[in-house]
Design a protein around this motif. Structure first.
Motif, PDB file in Angstrom:
ATOM      1  N   PHE A 233     -36.071 112.950 -47.851  1.00 45.17           N
ATOM      2  CA  PHE A 233     -37.469 112.974 -48.299  1.00 45.17           C
ATOM      3  C   PHE A 233     -37.768 111.729 -49.121  1.00 45.17           C
ATOM      4  O   PHE A 233     -36.902 111.183 -49.779  1.00 45.17           O
ATOM      5  CB  PHE A 233     -37.805 114.259 -49.050  1.00 45.17           C
ATOM      6  N   TYR A 420     -36.396 103.003 -52.112  1.00 45.83           N
ATOM      7  CA  TYR A 420     -36.366 102.807 -53.562  1.00 45.83           C
ATOM      8  C   TYR A 420     -36.736 101.376 -53.909  1.00 45.83           C
ATOM      9  O   TYR A 420     -37.240 101.093 -54.981  1.00 45.83           O
ATOM     10  CB  TYR A 420     -34.960 103.075 -54.125  1.00 45.83           C
ATOM     11  N   ARG A 421     -36.398 100.459 -52.988  1.00 44.78           N
ATOM     12  CA  ARG A 421     -36.749  99.059 -53.228  1.00 44.78           C
ATOM     13  C   ARG A 421     -38.157  98.761 -52.763  1.00 44.78           C
ATOM     14  O   ARG A 421     -38.560  97.611 -52.728  1.00 44.78           O
ATOM     15  CB  ARG A 421     -35.780  98.167 -52.482  1.00 44.78           C
ATOM     16  N   ARG A 422     -38.869  99.770 -52.359  1.00 43.60           N
ATOM     17  CA  ARG A 422     -40.204  99.593 -51.800  1.00 43.60           C
ATOM     18  C   ARG A 422     -40.162  98.672 -50.584  1.00 43.60           C
ATOM     19  O   ARG A 422     -41.059  97.874 -50.359  1.00 43.60           O
ATOM     20  CB  ARG A 422     -41.178  99.030 -52.845  1.00 43.60           C
TER      21      ARG A 422
ATOM     22  N   ASN B 138     -45.687 106.360 -60.954  1.00 46.41           N
ATOM     23  CA  ASN B 138     -45.701 107.523 -60.056  1.00 46.41           C
ATOM     24  C   ASN B 138     -46.888 108.410 -60.430  1.00 46.41           C
ATOM     25  O   ASN B 138     -46.735 109.501 -60.941  1.00 46.41           O
ATOM     26  CB  ASN B 138     -44.404 108.319 -60.187  1.00 46.41           C
ATOM     27  N   PHE B 149     -37.496 116.833 -61.485  1.00 40.74           N
ATOM     28  CA  PHE B 149     -36.103 117.105 -61.143  1.00 40.74           C
ATOM     29  C   PHE B 149     -35.273 116.757 -62.363  1.00 40.74           C
ATOM     30  O   PHE B 149     -35.187 115.605 -62.748  1.00 40.74           O
ATOM     31  CB  PHE B 149     -35.644 116.230 -59.976  1.00 40.74           C
ATOM     32  N   LYS B 310     -29.033 115.698 -56.288  1.00 40.48           N
ATOM     33  CA  LYS B 310     -30.344 115.722 -55.650  1.00 40.48           C
ATOM     34  C   LYS B 310     -30.286 116.319 -54.256  1.00 40.48           C
ATOM     35  O   LYS B 310     -31.307 116.712 -53.699  1.00 40.48           O
ATOM     36  CB  LYS B 310     -30.897 114.303 -55.577  1.00 40.48           C
ATOM     37  N   GLN B 325     -41.528 113.440 -56.595  1.00 31.60           N
ATOM     38  CA  GLN B 325     -40.751 114.057 -57.661  1.00 31.60           C
ATOM     39  C   GLN B 325     -40.608 113.066 -58.805  1.00 31.60           C
ATOM     40  O   GLN B 325     -40.661 111.866 -58.603  1.00 31.60           O
ATOM     41  CB  GLN B 325     -39.365 114.495 -57.160  1.00 31.60           C
ATOM     42  N   LEU B 344     -36.922 104.708 -60.103  1.00 36.43           N
ATOM     43  CA  LEU B 344     -36.485 104.320 -58.753  1.00 36.43           C
ATOM     44  C   LEU B 344     -36.423 105.494 -57.784  1.00 36.43           C
ATOM     45  O   LEU B 344     -37.017 105.433 -56.719  1.00 36.43           O
ATOM     46  CB  LEU B 344     -35.147 103.567 -58.804  1.00 36.43           C
ATOM     47  N   PRO B 345     -35.725 106.575 -58.112  1.00 38.34           N
ATOM     48  CA  PRO B 345     -35.757 107.697 -57.174  1.00 38.34           C
ATOM     49  C   PRO B 345     -36.981 108.597 -57.352  1.00 38.34           C
ATOM     50  O   PRO B 345     -37.139 109.549 -56.606  1.00 38.34           O
ATOM     51  CB  PRO B 345     -34.471 108.465 -57.494  1.00 38.34           C
ATOM     52  N   SER B 346     -37.836 108.309 -58.322  1.00 40.20           N
ATOM     53  CA  SER B 346     -39.046 109.105 -58.478  1.00 40.20           C
ATOM     54  C   SER B 346     -40.098 108.608 -57.498  1.00 40.20           C
ATOM     55  O   SER B 346     -40.022 107.492 -57.013  1.00 40.20           O
ATOM     56  CB  SER B 346     -39.597 108.990 -59.898  1.00 40.20           C
ATOM     57  N   LEU B 347     -41.056 109.453 -57.234  1.00 39.53           N
ATOM     58  CA  LEU B 347     -42.045 109.098 -56.217  1.00 39.53           C
ATOM     59  C   LEU B 347     -43.267 109.977 -56.380  1.00 39.53           C
ATOM     60  O   LEU B 347     -43.157 111.153 -56.690  1.00 39.53           O
ATOM     61  CB  LEU B 347     -41.418 109.344 -54.833  1.00 39.53           C
ATOM     62  N   TYR B 372     -41.518  97.819 -60.035  1.00 38.00           N
ATOM     63  CA  TYR B 372     -40.546  98.605 -59.311  1.00 38.00           C
ATOM     64  C   TYR B 372     -39.483  97.718 -58.689  1.00 38.00           C
ATOM     65  O   TYR B 372     -38.275  97.913 -58.880  1.00 38.00           O
ATOM     66  CB  TYR B 372     -41.300  99.342 -58.215  1.00 38.00           C
ATOM     67  N   ALA B 376     -35.605  97.402 -59.840  1.00 43.97           N
ATOM     68  CA  ALA B 376     -34.533  97.718 -58.891  1.00 43.97           C
ATOM     69  C   ALA B 376     -33.564  96.548 -58.800  1.00 43.97           C
ATOM     70  O   ALA B 376     -32.339  96.723 -58.835  1.00 43.97           O
ATOM     71  CB  ALA B 376     -35.121  98.025 -57.521  1.00 43.97           C
TER      72      ALA B 376
END
Lengths: 581, 468
Positions: A233, A420-422, B138, B149, B310, B325, B344-347, B372, B376
């Motif tokens: 996801f 994650y790096r877009r 986000n 999370f 996760k 998340q 980074l893992p959030s969205l 972002y 990263a």
């Protein structure tokens, strides 16, 4: 067909057992006093097991069950396009009117096609003509973009036919065969679990041009082929699917939102009517059928939604169109099978999925193909199936991904770390593959350029080289590499950032035609050639990295006029000329 | 009303009643114990004279001979009224505070009905939470479901309270409410929420449903549904903007597994039932905006990932349903950074529909993408420099390294009571970007660089005032 009546014996979630002698497997039934729609999925003696497409709360044993004597079918005829349906082809708009509110009420009956709307039918055969099943008897201009071709469901001789304005149920003529007379209507029905017949299937040779650089250049999908997009996801499955639906050069799009988010479907529903087809200037909706069965809608209807979609796709294929079918996501479909299998107390296979999962997936993808349509005239159409897969935890060793990979020919591996790096589309170029490269090579050679294949291979091997170099860099840092290898990293970074990354939200970049893809790739590879030569003649990498043409390459994505590439190439030649001196 | 004394089996939370007739699926039952105590339950399976009832509450004290089961002939309903605002209820909807019973205006099935996707409106109103990592990176919008999370021991409770306290749509005074569902949380945690709601005055606009750790676990199946039914009533009938906080969904899933195993169902991954995705979706999907109504339901469920994993089924299935998340990171927490949101893992999947000119600011998208990407990159370099040493990095790389450190200290880090508006968040972002070489700022349009970027040389000084 006589209507069988029986009664409910047991209710467990979406599965109902009913006493219903003489029932036939896969016939549609109406369950309970509320008349909930269901389908018979198992028969034991006089007991039929029914999966119900609606919430079964409040249903009681003893309530009636009525069989319609018909298998689950879709209505095929003018009015399908621009339609927005649930998993069993009930139009959501009509449901809204009948539910008198924003929630989907239970037991609603809503015909898929508008019974009152009149369509201008133009007959293309005459009285006395002989027709075979699948032959076109007339046309309806369904939308500005698409001409709906009405096909005869029967063999025989045309007794009568007339042009004019008709509803989908009006008789426009009739066909007789061996003394029997069959009425011709604009609408026909087809059992969703049965694929529509064709004369012959052909190997695909034409690419589905998607306008997405990473796909068209490196992992092309063929018209009539199959592709799968697995990814965890947040890796952009839905955005990728939607980009394909919007920008690929197909005539019809069937988009199945299978067990996905409500708001996401709303986004599609709101956005598609505003998207304009670049060729005709008409809304893309006019070539689109949407099937929305969100995750909280009944699970059995989710199981059916995939079949509903593919049957509609086949119907348009039979008219001679190229159809693209997007299923987002097939994992939800498989989970629906698992859920129902569990309720039936079936012996589970791997990870609780039913043992027939592999067969069902294979059968579904096998309904794709480039075909000669069933008809006397020579007519070709195709159905391309692109299925998203949502593997738990992003781990594709699970059964749905694995069984899908076995039957699909293109694998677009979405990668969370790219997301994650877009880096979008977050398709991992090292893990993805296509098996159509050879069969499509000829088309790309003829329609783009003969050296396109060579360029893509060279670019891909550079990207592979980069992965190896990155491992070294992790250990010793980039400065420890020889200049030539640092140069590889510089160019592959260009490939990644200035080529593979594509902005789905940019007006210019969202769709990139193949010709432009070729010019962009050629510019970058030419740059590499120059760098490589310059380094051989002793030029320092630092000097090259200061060349202003690098920024130009970085902004190639936004170029509208392809002539600008000549200027970039010229500037590149001159720039390198200068550094060499 | 049908009454039976024919219980044949009691196993875990399930009671089997035989020789019943006219009992509906999902019907509510009342169980009268020999002691006179009454408990509620729900029909899970019915057929051929046998009904399987799931009891809300302990099954201790139920006997096969002297217990009466009464089938109430209706599915689980909740009486609703605006008087519920300011009140606290149990996990089954009974008053928990000392107040009177609520006189319902209407009674509604708590399972709700699915919203017609065609009748939804696209969520596109920016909610300012005052937390930079959410607003800037986000973005939350009205009608979204955005879970947190977290892991055991991380400050997710503080964060969700801070969001509830600060969240607002700018420039608008509208009716809003908070619906809070506590699922299996400890008494201590629950009083933390209560205290905070009381202190900030949020309580008068809140409806609380509390199922605590020592309450029956089966109740946990009901609690979020009560909360959402209330939220839907307040939103779609009363036109309020409702923020629903649900904590902790992990306890919900544990309860689901408990019942599933008591029913001897075929287990899916890690023993959780195969239908958990569908079940969770009937909770999470009850968020959004709909046609013809002013109100909206925005959901912020909290879940603690077992082992910070996760890919654990609970987090995994949730992520597939929700629109993004917010992920809390133990590393950041160890560094004493609050809120420890790892961007980074959030969205936020709906971010793009809620930002931009007229909503936040024209440069928002570019700034967020740039921060972002740079963060990263900086984080990658951090692990690289751990191996090769910082000296081995190029000067440009060292700037990224510094950027990542400053990002955590200045952007991520903020006070529990610090409410930053979006302009402040963006201007901190621009300050951070000034650390980087200008030609590395590829994600922002050049015109915005010219307009917002402070020229190098002044970097590291106090943040610039928000631009108009």
């Amino acid at each position: 067909m006589a209507k069988e009546q029986g009664r409910i014996e047991r209710i467990s979630g979406p599965v109902v057992e009913a006493f219903l002698p003489d029932a036939r497997l896969y016939d549609v039934v109406r369950v309970g006093d509320a008349g909930l729609l269901g389908e018979i999925i198992k028969i034991v003696g006089t007991t039929s097991v029914v999966q119900v497409y609606e919430d079964t709360s409040g249903l009681k044993p003893g309530e009636k069950v009525v069989s319609t004597g018909q298998p689950l079918s879709v209505e095929l005829g003018p009015g399908i396009l621009t339609g927005i349906y649930d998993g069993i082809q009930r139009p959501l708009k009509v449901i809204e009117e009948k539910s008198k509110g924003v929630f989907i009420a239970r037991g609603i009956e809503a015909p898929a096609l508008d019974r009152k709307k009149k369509w201008a039918f133009k007959a293309t055969v005459k009285k006395g003509d002989k027709v075979k099943a699948g032959d076109i008897v007339g046309t309806v201009k369904e939308t500005e973009l698409i001409e709906h071709r009405i096909m005869s469901p029967y063999d025989g001789k045309v007794d009568a036919i007339k042009s004019g304005d008709f509803t989908v149920e009006d008789e426009v003529g009739s066909v007789s065969h061996e003394g029997k007379k069959y009425p011709l209507m604009l609408m026909q029905r087809w059992n969703v679990r049965k694929s529509r017949p064709v004369i012959e299937k052909f190997p695909p040779t034409v690419p589905l041009v998607t306008g997405q650089r990473i796909i068209d250049t490196f992992f092309p999908i063929a018209k009539g082929g199959t592709a799968c997009i697995p990814g965890p996801f947040g890796s952009g499955k839905t955005v990728t699917q939607q980009s394909l639906a919007k920008y690929s050069d197909t005539q019809i799009v069937v988009y199945i939102g299978c067990g996905e988010r409500g708001n996401e479907m709303t986004d599609v529903l709101k956005e598609f009517p505003h998207l304009i087809d670049p060729k005709s200037g008409r809304p893309l909706m006019e070539r689109t059928v949407l099937i929305a069965n969100t995750s909280n809608m009944p699970v059995a209807a989710r199981e059916a939604s995939v079949y509903t979609g593919v049957t509609i796709a086949e119907y348009f294929r039979d008219m001679g169109y190229d159809v693209a079918l997007m299923a987002d996501s097939t994992s939800r479909w498989a989970e629906a099978m698992r859920e129902i299998g569990g309720r039936l107390e079936e012996m589970p296979g791997e990870e609780g999925y039913p043992a027939y999962l592999a067969r069902r997936l294979a059968e579904f993808y096998e309904r794709a193909g480039r075909v000669r349509c069933l008809a006397t005239d020579e007519r070709y159409g195709s159905v391309t199936i692109i299925g998203a897969v949502s593997p738990p935890g992003g781990d594709i060793s699970e059964p749905v991904s694995q069984n899908t990979l076995r039957v699909t020919k293109v694998f677009l591996a979405l990668d969370a770390s790219l997301a994650y790096r877009r880096h979008f589309p977050a398709i991992n170029w090292l893990k993805s593959y296509t098996l159509y490269t050879d069969s499509l090579e000829e088309w790309f050679g003829e329609n783009v350029s003969t050296d396109f294949g060579k360029l893509t291979k060279a670019a891909m091997s550079m990207l592979q080289k980069e992965a190896e170099l990155q491992e070294v860099v992790q250990l010793v840092g980039p400065d420890a590499l020889p200049e030539k290898e640092q140069a590889v990293l510089m160019v592959t970074r260009m490939l990644r950032e200035d080529y593979l990354q594509q902005n789905a939200y940019s007006d210019v970049d969202a769709r990139c035609e193949v010709k432009k893809q070729y010019l962009m790739l050629r510019a970058i590879m030419k740059f590499w050639e120059h760098v490589s030569n310059a380094l051989d003649t002793g030029v320092q990498l630092k000097k090259i990295s200061e060349l202003p043409v690098r920024t130009k390459i970085g902004r190639m994505k936004e170029i509208k006029d392809l002539k600008e590439f000549d200027a970039i190439n010229k500037e590149m030649d001159m720039g390198f000329e200068a550094v060499r001196k | 009303m049908k009454e039976y004394k024919t219980i044949t089996e009691i196993a875990g939370p399930l009671v089997t009643v035989s020789d019943v007739s006219g009992v509906g699926y999902n019907e509510i039952v009342e169980i009268m114990l020999p002691s006179g105590e009454r408990r509620k339950g729900q029909v899970l399976d019915v057929g051929r004279g046998i009904a399987v009832v799931q009891v809300f509450g302990p099954t201790s004290g139920i006997s096969t001979s002297q217990t009466t089961v009464k089938f109430l002939g209706e599915t689980m309903r909740l009486g609703l009224s605006t008087e519920m605002l300011g009140r606290a209820f149990t996990g089954l909807g009974e008053p928990r505070d000392k107040g009177p019973r609520v006189i319902p205006k209407e009674k509604v099935d708590i399972n709700g009905l699915p919203i017609n996707p065609y009748s939804r409106e696209m969520p596109n109103e920016f909610i300012q939470t005052g937390i930079s990592n959410i607003d800037g990176m986000n973005t939350l919008v009205r009608g979204q479901k955005l879970p947190i999370f977290s892991g055991a021991g991380l400050p997710h409770n503080q964060l969700s309270v801070q969001i509830a306290r600060q969240a607002k749509v700018r420039g608008k005074e509208e009716k809003f409410a908070v619906v809070f569902a506590a699922i299996g949380i400890t008494h201590e945690e629950s009083s933390f929420f209560m205290r905070d709601f009381e202190k900030t005055g949020a309580l008068e606009n809140a409806v609380l449903f509390l199922n605590l750790a020592d309450d029956p676990s089966v109740e946990r199946i009901i609690t979020p549904r009560l909360a959402l039914t209330t939220a839907e009533y307040l939103a779609y009938e009363q036109g309020m903007h409702v923020l629903v906080l649900i904590t902790d969904m992990t306890n919900y899933c544990e309860a689901l597994r408990e019942i599933s195993s008591a029913r001897q169902e075929v287990p899916g991954r890690r023993g959780y039932p195969g239908y958990m995705y569908t079940d969770l979706s009937t909770i999470y999907e009850r968020a959004g905006r709909v046609k013809g109504s002013q109100g909206s339901v925005t959901q912020i469920p909290v879940l603690t990932m077992p082992g910070d994993d996760k890919t654990h089924p609970i987090a995994d299935l949730t992520g597939y349903i929700t629109e993004g998340q917010i992920l809390l990171s133990r590393d950041l927490h160890r560094k004493n950074i609050y809120p420890p949101i790892d961007p980074l893992p959030s969205l936020s999947r709906l971010m793009n529909s809620g930002i931009g000119p007229g909503k936040t600011r024209e440069d928002h998208k570019g700034v967020s993408d740039q921060l972002y990407a740079a963060y990263a990159n900086g984080r990658d370099l951090r692990s690289l420099s751990a191996v090769v040493g910082e000296e081995a990095l190029t000067p440009s790389d060292r700037k990224f390294l510094r950027f990542a450190d400053d990002f955590e200290k200045k952007f991520t880090q903020q006070g529990y009571y610090e409410n930053r508006d979006i302009e402040t968040t963006l201007s901190i972002g621009w300050d951070l970007m000034s650390i980087l070489p200008e030609d590395e700022l590829k994600r922002v349009k050049r015109e915005y660089i010219a307009k917002y970027l402070k020229k190098p040389g002044k970097e590291g000084e106090k943040p610039a005032e928000a631009k108009k």
